[in-house]
Design an enzyme around this catalytic site. Structure first.
Site, PDB file in Angstrom:
ATOM      1  N   ASP A 324       0.836  -1.189   0.000  1.00 58.32           N
ATOM      2  CA  ASP A 324       0.000   0.000   0.000  1.00 58.32           C
ATOM      3  C   ASP A 324       0.881   1.252   0.000  1.00 58.32           C
ATOM      4  O   ASP A 324       1.864   1.327   0.737  1.00 58.32           O
ATOM      5  CB  ASP A 324      -0.884  -0.045   1.249  1.00 58.32           C
ATOM      6  CG  ASP A 324      -1.846   1.117   1.338  1.00 58.32           C
ATOM      7  OD1 ASP A 324      -2.721   1.216   0.472  1.00 58.32           O
ATOM      8  OD2 ASP A 324      -1.725   1.910   2.293  1.00 58.32           O
ATOM      9  N   GLU A 360       1.498  -0.469  -5.130  1.00 57.74           N
ATOM     10  CA  GLU A 360       0.575   0.617  -5.424  1.00 57.74           C
ATOM     11  C   GLU A 360       1.467   1.841  -5.612  1.00 57.74           C
ATOM     12  O   GLU A 360       2.012   2.370  -4.638  1.00 57.74           O
ATOM     13  CB  GLU A 360      -0.404   0.839  -4.274  1.00 57.74           C
ATOM     14  CG  GLU A 360      -1.392   1.953  -4.568  1.00 57.74           C
ATOM     15  CD  GLU A 360      -2.301   2.255  -3.376  1.00 57.74           C
ATOM     16  OE1 GLU A 360      -3.491   2.502  -3.598  1.00 57.74           O
ATOM     17  OE2 GLU A 360      -1.802   2.256  -2.229  1.00 57.74           O
TER      18      GLU A 360
END
Length: 660
Positions: A324, A360
């Site tokens: 993330d 990401e």
């Protein structure tokens, strides 16, 4: 006698347990032991052992022992120091905790004892079980799912395990994944998190888990059996040929901003674990939007991140990781560095180097957007493809070229530095944003139930509603939405590179227009298995089978002129004017490929009509057997009438040596 621990963590020995914790600025450290009821049984001073480590060997204790730390030093938040011995601190290296984290205002109040508020760390011994590894194919199918969302309403999963990691091992769940041809399930965070402090007054809880406090311990609410429960689920999925990817958050912690709690990192050494402003150490740099940013370039933090990843590989057989806000992993004070020591350490660690790594590739810090900039073999979430596919099917003008690039693996993004293959993870919907169905049913976000007066979530979703906002009994509108869902899914499955499907999108599940459902641990995010669109599920499974049948889709090297032809509906090759035509509604992609099982050469024609009217396509001149619909419709046809808002595939088997 064993050598003492030379880095933080807990080691179980025959004589007892050795504890070690890191702090550069603490003046002292205390180990606190607790019984299973939470009562403190001992307070033991730890020795400063050099290398900024505090260490203590405790004879006679065994796995299952509860413990925590108290750090001594200066309480001076204006200079980045938050030492308060009244605060019980979770061990960053804890593998299990005895209960969930919960926010309390007293967690940030100096001098208030928090032993009754903070979870106790639990001593866990290493596992000797090796459950193997499932390789994720370069162009494989990832199924993104939250543990609770996937299983809470599944009628075949026993109620006692619904919403837990153990439910992932249930045959009904595995059978569904196998039906869809899933290569790997990507789990939203399963490590222990703290609900954001503004949620409790609203009666809401965090449903996604992107707010961890420590990075190894599993969330007791979804994994009450700890690492053994995760290991059992992974083992069952591996036996079905399905890999497991964990979505992990190393960019921030749930201790939040300066008004957040002192629970672990902040109390052990705020100035080590978090990135602070150079000119004002009271300021927590917020490149994440979550109140703080982990100092991933610090050598100790780097070691901690790598050790966390190794833990999940060696103790649970995890096959890959999605990071993330991954630029934080490569951030220095000067900005993101794709050659950073932390990224290098992850990719070159002997335990990790054969695992799938997915970034990401953006955060909200300065210069935070880095799609295409991560070092190989990192795969990267591709939001450009996501948005371009959405805009194409919404009907935006001049999107034909962007669609072709998306189908081709985004070579303009991933061909930098001489790279010859895509590292794209193509997706149209993910946990963050509209579900696939909601893209076709809502123009506007509907997030009022999040308690922020509909201010949260993205305002532009490149969505459309087919004439009615939200749910409707109008069968014409519903049929159009079903058409659009079939076309969107087909577009995803014929794209080159890895692809990701959000759980529930295969069955047309809705989130009622909520595009930021992080705090909706309820029927808004739970998959409604009873009302899944069975025909759409079957359509998704057929698309997945076709993707696996023909090598061209799962290959990742960039197309050459020998691999693909781009044609107009009349069968002529697209020219510049065609690509630039704002009103272009149709496109043919003719591919040279082989069948994966037989190796037989084949031509595929992918026909795309986003228009509202039927379109006639002329296929290239056929060889002996002619073109055959892969949907089992027309056989041997050259002129194809393609329904509006649809994608269709045709194949022609070639003789050896023939090309398109």
């Amino acid at each position: 006698m064993s050598e003492p621990l030379k880095k933080p963590g807990v080691r179980v020995l025959d004589r007892g347990v050795e504890f070690s914790v890191y702090s550069e600025n603490a003046t002292g450290m205390e180990l606190c032991l607790f019984d299973k009821a939470g009562a403190q049984t001992a307070k033991l001073p730890m020795a400063h052992a050099g290398g900024n480590l505090f260490r203590l060997m405790v004879d006679g204790i065994k796995p299952g022992q509860r413990y925590g730390y108290r750090a001594f030093g200066e309480w001076d938040p204006m200079n980045g120091l938050w030492f308060d011995p009244a605060k019980l601190l979770t061990d960053p290296y804890a593998r299990e905790i005895d209960r969930p984290y919960r926010y309390d205002p007293d967690l940030s109040e100096f001098g208030v004892d928090t032993a009754d508020m903070v979870p106790k760390s639990i001593v866990v011994a290493d596992s000797a079980e090796d459950i193997g590894h499932v390789d994720f194919p370069d162009g494989g199918l990832i199924y993104e799912a939250g543990v609770r969302a996937l299983t809470m309403l599944h009628p075949d999963v026993p109620k006692p395990i619904r919403g837990t990691v153990a439910a992932l091992a249930h045959p009904a769940v595995i059978d569904h994944l196998k039906k869809l041809g899933v290569d790997a399930i990507e789990l939203l965070p399963v490590t222990a998190w703290m609900d954001e402090r503004h949620l409790q007054p609203l009666g809401l809880t965090n449903a996604w888990g992107y707010n961890p406090v420590t990075f190894m311990a599993l969330e007791p609410r979804i994994c009450p059996g700890g690492i053994a429960e995760l290991r059992g689920a992974v083992k069952a999925l591996h036996e079905a040929g399905i890999g497991v990817i964990l979505d992990l958050v190393f960019n921030h912690s749930g201790e939040s901003d300066q008004f957040g709690g002192v629970v672990s990192f902040r109390g052990l050494d705020n100035a080590t674990y978090y990135r602070l402003a150079h000119d004002d150490p009271s300021v927590l740099i917020n490149d994440t939007g979550c109140g703080n940013t982990i100092a991933c370039d610090h050598p100790m933090v780097r070691c901690y991140i790598v050790d966390s990843l190794r833990h999940f590989v060696t103790e649970a057989g995890i096959d890959g990781f999605r990071f993330d806000l991954a630029p934080v992993l490569g951030r220095r004070y000067e900005g993101f560095d794709p050659d950073s020591e932390t990224l290098h350490a992850i990719l070159n660690d002997p335990v990790l180097k054969d695992r799938t790594m997915i970034a990401e590739p953006w955060d909200i810090g300065p210069g935070g957007y880095h799609l295409g900039n991560f070092p190989p073999p990192f795969l990267e979430w591709n939001d450009v493809t996501r948005d371009d596919i959405r805009k194409f099917w919404r009907g935006d003008p001049s999107m034909t070229g962007q669609l072709a690039d998306a189908l081709s693996g985004s070579s303009h993004i991933f061909s930098t530095n001489g790279q010859g293959s895509t590292r794209s993870v193509n997706f149209i919907a993910a946990h963050d944003g509209f579900s696939l169905y909601d893209l076709t049913a809502y123009v506007h976000k509907h997030n009022a139930e999040n308690g922020e007066h509909n201010r949260d979530g993205h305002d532009e979703n490149y969505s459309w509603n087919n004439g009615v906002e939200g749910e409707t009994d109008n069968e014409l509108v519903n049929n159009r939405r079903r058409q659009d869902l079939r076309a969107l899914l087909a577009t995803l499955f014929v794209s080159r590179g890895a692809i990701m499907l959000k759980a529930g999108d295969e069955g047309g599940c809705s989130q009622k227009g909520n595009n930021n459902a992080y705090c909706q641990d309820n029927e808004i995010t739970w998959l409604d298995w009873a009302h899944m669109d069975g025909e759409l599920v079957a359509h998704t499974a057929e698309l997945s089978a076709l993707r696996k049948r023909f090598a061209v889709f799962s290959q990742t090297d960039f197309f050459t002129d020998d691999d693909v032809l781009w044609l107009r509906p009349d069968g002529k090759v697209m020219d510049v004017a065609d690509w630039e035509c704002p009103e272009c509604q149709c496109l043919s992609m003719v591919l040279a490929t082989t069948e994966t099982t037989t190796g037989h050469p084949t031509r595929l024609a992918v026909l795309i009509n986003r228009g509202l009217e039927e379109a006639v396509f002329l296929l290239p001149e056929a060889h002996e057997d002619g073109w055959h619909s892969l949907a089992g419709q027309s056989q041997g046809a050259v002129e194809i009438a393609l329904a509006p808002r649809s994608v269709s595939l045709y194949a022609e088997r070639l003789n050896e040596g023939e090309t398109h």
